[in-house]
Design a protein around this motif. Structure first.
Motif, PDB file in Angstrom:
ATOM      1  N   GLY A   7     -59.870   8.623  54.183  1.00 25.14           N
ATOM      2  CA  GLY A   7     -60.779   8.140  53.165  1.00 25.14           C
ATOM      3  C   GLY A   7     -60.756   9.054  51.958  1.00 25.14           C
ATOM      4  N   PHE A   8     -61.221   8.552  50.850  1.00 25.44           N
ATOM      5  CA  PHE A   8     -61.396   9.345  49.631  1.00 25.44           C
ATOM      6  C   PHE A   8     -62.768   9.011  49.039  1.00 25.44           C
ATOM      7  CE2 PHE A   8     -61.204  10.209  45.106  1.00 25.44           C
ATOM      8  CZ  PHE A   8     -60.733  11.509  45.098  1.00 25.44           C
ATOM      9  N   THR A   9     -62.972   7.752  48.664  1.00 25.53           N
ATOM     10  CA  THR A   9     -64.298   7.310  48.228  1.00 25.53           C
ATOM     11  C   THR A   9     -65.220   7.263  49.442  1.00 25.53           C
ATOM     12  OG1 THR A   9     -63.314   6.023  46.447  1.00 25.53           O
ATOM     13  CG2 THR A   9     -65.582   5.477  47.049  1.00 25.53           C
ATOM     14  N   ASN A  10     -64.726   6.656  50.505  1.00 27.65           N
ATOM     15  CA  ASN A  10     -65.390   6.754  51.802  1.00 27.65           C
ATOM     16  C   ASN A  10     -64.949   8.069  52.432  1.00 27.65           C
ATOM     17  OD1 ASN A  10     -66.827   4.243  51.933  1.00 27.65           O
ATOM     18  ND2 ASN A  10     -64.845   3.241  52.174  1.00 27.65           N
ATOM     19  N   PRO A  11     -65.688   8.587  53.390  1.00 25.90           N
ATOM     20  CA  PRO A  11     -65.330   9.886  53.952  1.00 25.90           C
ATOM     21  C   PRO A  11     -63.987   9.913  54.678  1.00 25.90           C
ATOM     22  CG  PRO A  11     -67.577   9.315  54.527  1.00 25.90           C
ATOM     23  CD  PRO A  11     -66.964   8.103  53.907  1.00 25.90           C
ATOM     24  N   PHE A  12     -63.278  11.003  54.478  1.00 25.00           N
ATOM     25  CA  PHE A  12     -62.154  11.386  55.327  1.00 25.00           C
ATOM     26  C   PHE A  12     -62.805  12.117  56.494  1.00 25.00           C
ATOM     27  CE2 PHE A  12     -59.459  14.647  56.994  1.00 25.00           C
ATOM     28  CZ  PHE A  12     -58.168  14.170  56.938  1.00 25.00           C
ATOM     29  N   VAL A  13     -62.489  11.701  57.717  1.00 23.62           N
ATOM     30  CA  VAL A  13     -63.083  12.332  58.890  1.00 23.62           C
ATOM     31  C   VAL A  13     -61.974  12.831  59.805  1.00 23.62           C
ATOM     32  CG1 VAL A  13     -64.613  12.041  60.876  1.00 23.62           C
ATOM     33  CG2 VAL A  13     -65.083  10.784  58.757  1.00 23.62           C
ATOM     34  N   CYS A  14     -62.032  14.110  60.123  1.00 25.21           N
ATOM     35  CA  CYS A  14     -61.145  14.694  61.123  1.00 25.21           C
ATOM     36  C   CYS A  14     -62.036  15.323  62.190  1.00 25.21           C
ATOM     37  CB  CYS A  14     -60.223  15.748  60.522  1.00 25.21           C
ATOM     38  SG  CYS A  14     -59.126  16.522  61.742  1.00 25.21           S
ATOM     39  N   GLN A  15     -61.813  14.921  63.424  1.00 26.07           N
ATOM     40  CA  GLN A  15     -62.585  15.453  64.541  1.00 26.07           C
ATOM     41  C   GLN A  15     -61.652  16.168  65.514  1.00 26.07           C
ATOM     42  OE1 GLN A  15     -64.392  11.928  66.182  1.00 26.07           O
ATOM     43  NE2 GLN A  15     -65.974  11.850  64.599  1.00 26.07           N
ATOM     44  N   TRP A  16     -62.142  17.262  66.076  1.00 24.48           N
ATOM     45  CA  TRP A  16     -61.448  17.991  67.127  1.00 24.48           C
ATOM     46  C   TRP A  16     -62.180  17.715  68.428  1.00 24.48           C
ATOM     47  CZ3 TRP A  16     -61.459  19.480  62.175  1.00 24.48           C
ATOM     48  CH2 TRP A  16     -60.331  20.123  61.644  1.00 24.48           C
ATOM     49  N   TRP A  17     -61.435  17.380  69.471  1.00 20.68           N
ATOM     50  CA  TRP A  17     -62.011  17.034  70.772  1.00 20.68           C
ATOM     51  C   TRP A  17     -61.352  17.856  71.867  1.00 20.68           C
ATOM     52  CZ3 TRP A  17     -65.825  13.356  71.658  1.00 20.68           C
ATOM     53  CH2 TRP A  17     -66.177  12.563  70.556  1.00 20.68           C
ATOM     54  N   GLY A  18     -62.136  18.188  72.867  1.00 11.52           N
ATOM     55  CA  GLY A  18     -61.615  18.796  74.081  1.00 11.52           C
ATOM     56  C   GLY A  18     -62.064  17.967  75.269  1.00 11.52           C
ATOM     57  N   MET A  19     -61.361  18.124  76.383  1.00 13.49           N
ATOM     58  CA  MET A  19     -61.721  17.401  77.598  1.00 13.49           C
ATOM     59  C   MET A  19     -61.783  18.383  78.760  1.00 13.49           C
ATOM     60  SD  MET A  19     -60.199  13.866  79.252  1.00 13.49           S
ATOM     61  CE  MET A  19     -58.557  14.240  78.781  1.00 13.49           C
ATOM     62  N   ASP A  20     -62.856  18.289  79.547  1.00  9.17           N
ATOM     63  CA  ASP A  20     -62.974  19.185  80.699  1.00  9.17           C
ATOM     64  C   ASP A  20     -62.269  18.581  81.920  1.00  9.17           C
ATOM     65  OD1 ASP A  20     -64.740  17.360  81.918  1.00  9.17           O
ATOM     66  OD2 ASP A  20     -66.528  18.560  81.486  1.00  9.17           O
ATOM     67  N   ALA A  21     -62.288  19.303  83.021  1.00  9.26           N
ATOM     68  CA  ALA A  21     -61.580  18.886  84.236  1.00  9.26           C
ATOM     69  C   ALA A  21     -62.131  17.590  84.817  1.00  9.26           C
ATOM     70  CB  ALA A  21     -61.648  20.008  85.276  1.00  9.26           C
ATOM     71  N   ASP A  22     -63.368  17.241  84.476  1.00  7.32           N
ATOM     72  CA  ASP A  22     -63.962  15.992  84.961  1.00  7.32           C
ATOM     73  C   ASP A  22     -63.758  14.830  83.995  1.00  7.32           C
ATOM     74  OD1 ASP A  22     -64.949  17.049  87.373  1.00  7.32           O
ATOM     75  OD2 ASP A  22     -66.691  17.893  86.330  1.00  7.32           O
ATOM     76  N   GLY A  23     -62.977  15.048  82.941  1.00  8.50           N
ATOM     77  CA  GLY A  23     -62.681  13.982  81.989  1.00  8.50           C
ATOM     78  C   GLY A  23     -63.743  13.755  80.936  1.00  8.50           C
ATOM     79  N   ARG A  24     -64.714  14.662  80.821  1.00  2.00           N
ATOM     80  CA  ARG A  24     -65.724  14.532  79.769  1.00  2.00           C
ATOM     81  C   ARG A  24     -65.120  14.983  78.437  1.00  2.00           C
ATOM     82  NH1 ARG A  24     -69.242  16.112  84.213  1.00  2.00           N
ATOM     83  NH2 ARG A  24     -68.563  18.241  83.930  1.00  2.00           N
ATOM     84  N   LEU A  25     -65.381  14.215  77.383  1.00  2.00           N
ATOM     85  CA  LEU A  25     -64.899  14.534  76.045  1.00  2.00           C
ATOM     86  C   LEU A  25     -65.983  15.249  75.253  1.00  2.00           C
ATOM     87  CD1 LEU A  25     -63.092  11.203  75.102  1.00  2.00           C
ATOM     88  CD2 LEU A  25     -62.011  13.441  75.380  1.00  2.00           C
ATOM     89  N   TYR A  26     -65.584  16.275  74.487  1.00  2.00           N
ATOM     90  CA  TYR A  26     -66.500  17.060  73.658  1.00  2.00           C
ATOM     91  C   TYR A  26     -65.951  17.102  72.236  1.00  2.00           C
ATOM     92  CZ  TYR A  26     -68.177  18.773  78.147  1.00  2.00           C
ATOM     93  OH  TYR A  26     -68.686  18.858  79.421  1.00  2.00           O
ATOM     94  N   ARG A  27     -66.715  16.571  71.273  1.00  2.00           N
ATOM     95  CA  ARG A  27     -66.341  16.699  69.864  1.00  2.00           C
ATOM     96  C   ARG A  27     -66.950  18.027  69.399  1.00  2.00           C
ATOM     97  NH1 ARG A  27     -69.106  15.013  65.382  1.00  2.00           N
ATOM     98  NH2 ARG A  27     -70.369  16.623  66.280  1.00  2.00           N
ATOM     99  N   TYR A  28     -66.083  18.995  69.076  1.00  3.04           N
ATOM    100  CA  TYR A  28     -66.579  20.346  68.790  1.00  3.04           C
ATOM    101  C   TYR A  28     -66.368  20.798  67.346  1.00  3.04           C
ATOM    102  CZ  TYR A  28     -61.695  21.833  69.488  1.00  3.04           C
ATOM    103  OH  TYR A  28     -60.341  21.973  69.398  1.00  3.04           O
ATOM    104  N   ARG A  29     -65.638  20.032  66.559  1.00  2.52           N
ATOM    105  CA  ARG A  29     -65.465  20.390  65.144  1.00  2.52           C
ATOM    106  C   ARG A  29     -65.241  19.097  64.371  1.00  2.52           C
ATOM    107  NH1 ARG A  29     -60.893  23.674  65.301  1.00  2.52           N
ATOM    108  NH2 ARG A  29     -62.241  25.385  65.953  1.00  2.52           N
ATOM    109  N   GLU A  30     -65.731  19.099  63.100  1.00  2.00           N
ATOM    110  CA  GLU A  30     -65.571  17.891  62.292  1.00  2.00           C
ATOM    111  C   GLU A  30     -65.508  18.225  60.808  1.00  2.00           C
ATOM    112  OE1 GLU A  30     -67.351  13.658  62.776  1.00  2.00           O
ATOM    113  OE2 GLU A  30     -68.948  14.893  61.909  1.00  2.00           O
TER     114      GLU A  30
END
Length: 170
Positions: A7-30
């Motif tokens: 995006g430019f007028t609308n937001p450009f979004v970059c997210q960093w995700w990690g996954m634990d051993a149980d398959g849970r996803l964590y968005r930890y940076r944006e």
């Protein structure tokens, strides 16, 4: 993992995700920014990633923006953009499981920098602020069409959908 909605007028979004051993996803940076070129944001993404090992970067389908990232050393794979199945997959991950935990988390303080343009316009400045405003298109009789969200202020939510679809459906 990283996920990008251009995006430019609308937001450009970059997210960093990690996954634990149980398959849970964590968005930890944006990154959630307007009025910045992909050409300028890509080195920032590389800097913020540092020595983290990124397995893949999913991105929206814009060929020019993906090529710009590739030029700077960030390879991307195209997002699976199926809206209704993606929303259902996210809803399933948000549901609390028998162990008492959902399978999707947003880490507090993940936003790299507040976009002053969005803040001044009283628009969402991060994914979490989009969620309460996520609304459905309506049928002519006024009932919500649960198959079609209104495509407004949903850029971070799109990223959440993209990562969930990729992880859950390969």
């Amino acid at each position: 993992f990283r996920v990008i909605d251009f995006g430019f007028t609308n937001p450009f979004v970059c997210q960093w995700w990690g996954m634990d051993a149980d398959g849970r996803l964590y968005r930890y940076r944006e990154i959630y920014m307007t009025k910045k070129l992909v050409e300028d944001l890509t080195p920032e993404i590389i800097r913020l990633t540092g020595d983290e090992r990124i397995e893949f970067t999913i991105a929206d389908h814009d060929a020019e923006d993906r090529a710009t990232m590739e030029k700077h050393g960030v390879s991307t794979i195209p997002a699976k953009k199926d809206v209704s199945p993606g929303i259902q997959a996210v809803k399933a991950r948000l549901k609390v499981q028998p162990d008492g935990k959902p399978r999707l988390y947003f880490v507090r303080g993940a936003l790299v920098e507040v976009d002053p343009y969005l803040q001044e316009a009283k628009k969402p400045t991060c994914t979490e602020e989009e969620i309460e405003g996520y609304v459905w298109q309506k049928y002519q009789d006024g009932r919500p069409n649960k198959e079609q969200p209104l495509k407004v202020d949903d850029h971070g939510c799109d990223d959440v959908r993209y990562i969930t679809m990729y992880v859950d459906n390969g």
